[in-house]
Design an enzyme around this catalytic site. Structure first.
Site, PDB file in Angstrom:
ATOM      1  N   ASP A 151      26.540  28.730  48.943  1.00 26.03           N
ATOM      2  CA  ASP A 151      25.241  28.424  48.332  1.00 26.03           C
ATOM      3  C   ASP A 151      24.562  29.685  47.790  1.00 26.03           C
ATOM      4  OD1 ASP A 151      23.203  26.674  47.592  1.00 26.03           O
ATOM      5  OD2 ASP A 151      23.176  25.648  49.522  1.00 26.03           O
ATOM      6  N   GLY A 231      24.666  26.378  38.680  1.00 24.91           N
ATOM      7  CA  GLY A 231      24.817  26.527  37.230  1.00 24.91           C
ATOM      8  C   GLY A 231      24.178  27.777  36.655  1.00 24.91           C
ATOM      9  N   ALA A 233      23.525  31.816  35.720  1.00 18.45           N
ATOM     10  CA  ALA A 233      24.335  32.939  35.215  1.00 18.45           C
ATOM     11  C   ALA A 233      25.564  32.438  34.459  1.00 18.45           C
ATOM     12  CB  ALA A 233      24.729  33.876  36.369  1.00 18.45           C
ATOM     13  N   ASP A 251      20.532  20.575  42.932  1.00 16.45           N
ATOM     14  CA  ASP A 251      20.995  19.464  43.774  1.00 16.45           C
ATOM     15  C   ASP A 251      20.806  18.089  43.133  1.00 16.45           C
ATOM     16  OD1 ASP A 251      21.651  21.368  45.598  1.00 16.45           O
ATOM     17  OD2 ASP A 251      20.310  20.642  47.180  1.00 16.45           O
TER      18      ASP A 251
END
Ligand SMILES: *[C@@H]1O[C@H](CO)[C@@H](O)[C@H](O)[C@H]1NC(C)=O
Ligand SMILES: *[C@@H]1O[C@H](CO)[C@@H](O)[C@H](O)[C@H]1NC(C)=O
Ligand SMILES: *[C@@H]1O[C@H](CO)[C@@H](O)[C@H](O)[C@H]1NC(C)=O
Ligand SMILES: *[C@@H]1O[C@H](CO)[C@@H](O)[C@H](O)[C@H]1NC(C)=O
Ligand SMILES: *[C@@H]1O[C@H](CO)[C@@H](O)[C@H](O)[C@H]1NC(C)=O
Ligand SMILES: *[C@@H]1O[C@H](CO)[C@@H](O)[C@H](O)[C@H]1NC(C)=O
Ligand SMILES: *[C@@H]1O[C@H](CO)[C@@H](O)[C@H](O)[C@H]1NC(C)=O
Length: 447
Positions: A151, A231, A233, A251
């Protein structure tokens, strides 16, 4: 002042090497279950093992599901081991440790996943990996972990990217997209755009996720690496050289508007996915919230068609048999797990909106993709009422090549499994609100 990089610039694929793991691990998108969407932080050994047994009892293992993934909140919250510095599994939730539950899951013929974060803490505030990547990777390997979901919470200031990429998820902040393209510069925004042609694989995000990639590869164990940086960079441009899959959005939530929004975002990213690298549309919410049966069908059909990892996220003991059947759909799983065709399905026509429209409520409705069994074609109804949807073979790129205008083809319905015989020209259906019909168009019929 912000100038966002145009989406088209992201389509230039850098020549990066995919992560290739032993035994084909990560070549095809993963199939499994994860605790988060079912239980959030409220997990323990009993819940995870119950899910593992249900995967077998419901026939999901036979259908191909193999990973049982423990999400956030599995460790002691405020400290590491004061001698070894290792993370300590919470002894109340996991009395036999993570190694103990991993052994039980392996004994069932399944694989086990764990969760961490490329920051100082996990999203739930538990110890995370930054600065301890090699130590923790070695600990995960010693526990015989097979999958790491990684994460993006609590990123220290000195690891924060200088530039911000155009994140489709934030379209509401940045204004409407046009043809999947980020809006042009507007004043009053505080993030700094990347210069044209900026190589996001040199960003601090890519480096941060790369350290854990190296740490996992240094272990004497195959651990699938699932990037979860939402998502950011432009991860689709470097995720494939870092891990086996990468989340493309924030999410998911258990209602249709969010499913459709993610589906729309994924529809513009198919170029980045193939064998060994997959856009991750996030874990399934089938069984949760207020998703109807029709919406559950569409959710599953498009996660399979886009070759996202399919990670179930519900209490399997409460899942009704119709939804279990969706999760076991043979035609869609065969497409998802096809060992000859790695590319996801793509839209060939948007339907409600003009082609190439980026629209969160009305994403592309007509899709096709190649597979061993033939061409998978899907037609969705994004409207709020029943509507006629017609798949014209002459519009489907894979069928056009085969001479779709004059020939008939063997067609099978993906939901009923029924063989419909030889069909010429087109196939149309009344489709309920938010539902999806689908067919596998196989060989040309003779005569
Ligand atoms: C280290 O942790 C153990 C329990 O795990 C505790 O008994 C001990 O006091 C701790 N030592 C220090 C120096 O904090
Ligand atoms: C951020 O600071 C930590 C601790 O000083 C250091 O280990 C790390 O290398 C720094 N990160 C970057 C990108 O400089
Ligand atoms: C939208 O973008 C796609 C992909 O780059 C391109 O093929 C198409 O022509 C564009 N359509 C419009 C209306 O700009
Ligand atoms: C790596 O793991 C395998 C299988 O568990 C084991 O047989 C082998 O000895 C290990 N190699 C090293 C260098 O530890
Ligand atoms: C489903 O739940 C969401 C979130 O509470 C809500 O916005 C939406 O209107 C609900 N949809 C239906 C069809 O009830
Ligand atoms: C979208 O693409 C389909 C399939 O090629 C084509 O038939 C249709 O005319 C296109 N629609 C628009 C608005 O360009
Ligand atoms: C999305 O498409 C629908 C149908 O064409 C349209 O009504 C809606 O305004 C569009 N949304 C945006 C944000 O453009």
């Amino acid at each position: 002042m912000q100038i966002l990089i145009p989406f088209a610039a992201l389509l230039a694929l850098p020549a990066t090497q995919a992560i290739v793991l032993p035994d084909g691990t990560g070549r095809l998108p993963a199939l499994g279950w994860n605790s988060w969407n079912a239980y959030y932080c409220d997990i323990d050994e009993a819940k995870i093992l119950t899910a593992a047994h249900a995967i077998i009892d419901l026939g999901l293992k036979d259908a191909g599901y193999e990973y049982v993934n423990i999400d956030d909140c599995w460790s002691i919250k405020d400290s590491r081991d004061n001698v070894t510095n290792q993370i300590i599994p919470d002894p109340l939730k996991f009395p036999t440790g993570i190694k103990g539950i991993a052994d039980e899951i392996h004994d069932l013929g399944l694989k086990v996943g764990i969760y961490g974060s490329a920051g100082t803490k996990t999203c739930g505030g538990f110890p995370a990996q930054i600065g301890n990547e090699y130590l923790d990777a070695a600990t995960f390997a010693a526990w015989e972990i097979d999958y790491l979901k990684y994460d993006n919470c609590y990123v220290p200031d000195n690891w924060t990217d200088i530039y911000s990429a155009c994140v489709p998820d934030q379209w509401q902040t940045y204004g409407p997209y046009i043809n999947g393209t980020c809006p042009s510069a507007s004043s009053g925004q505080d993030e700094i755009s990347a210069p044209p042609g900026y190589d996001w694989s040199t960003s601090l995000s890519a480096i941060r996720y790369g350290i854990m990639s190296d740490a996992l590869l240094a272990q004497n164990r195959t651990i699938l690496y699932s990037l979860c940086n939402w998502g950011h960079a432009a991860v689709q441009t470097w995720g494939g050289s870092t891990g086996s899959s990468w989340r493309i959005t924030g999410d998911i939530t258990p209602w249709w508007a969010r499913v459709a929004e993610i589906l729309n975002e994924g529809s513009f990213l198919s170029n980045y996915a193939n064998f060994w690298g997959h856009n991750d549309l996030d874990m399934l919410h089938i069984g949760n919230g207020n998703l109807t049966l029709a919406e559950s069908r569409s959710h599953f059909a498009f996660w399979a068609a886009m070759k996202s990892p399919i990670i179930i996220g519900t209490d399997l003991l409460k899942l009704d048999s119709e939804k279990v059947a969706i999760l076991k759909n043979k035609a869609l799983l065969a497409f998802h797990q096809d060992d000859k065709f790695g590319k996801p399905a793509e839209p060939y026509k948007w339907g409600v909106n003009p082609n190439w429209t980026f629209n969160a409520t009305h994403p592309a409705e007509y899709w096709s993709g190649a597979s061993k069994a033939g061409t998978l074609v899907l037609a969705m109804n994004t409207l709020e009422k029943k509507a006629w949807r017609e798949i014209k073979f002459s519009e489907v790129p894979q069928l056009k090549k085969l001479g779709a205008s004059k020939d008939s083809f063997e067609v099978r319905d993906i939901w009923s499994g029924k063989y419909l015989g030889c069909v010429r020209g087109s196939i149309g259906r009344w489709v309920g609100s938010h539902d999806t019909v689908g067919f596998v168009v196989g060989k040309k019929c003779r005569g």
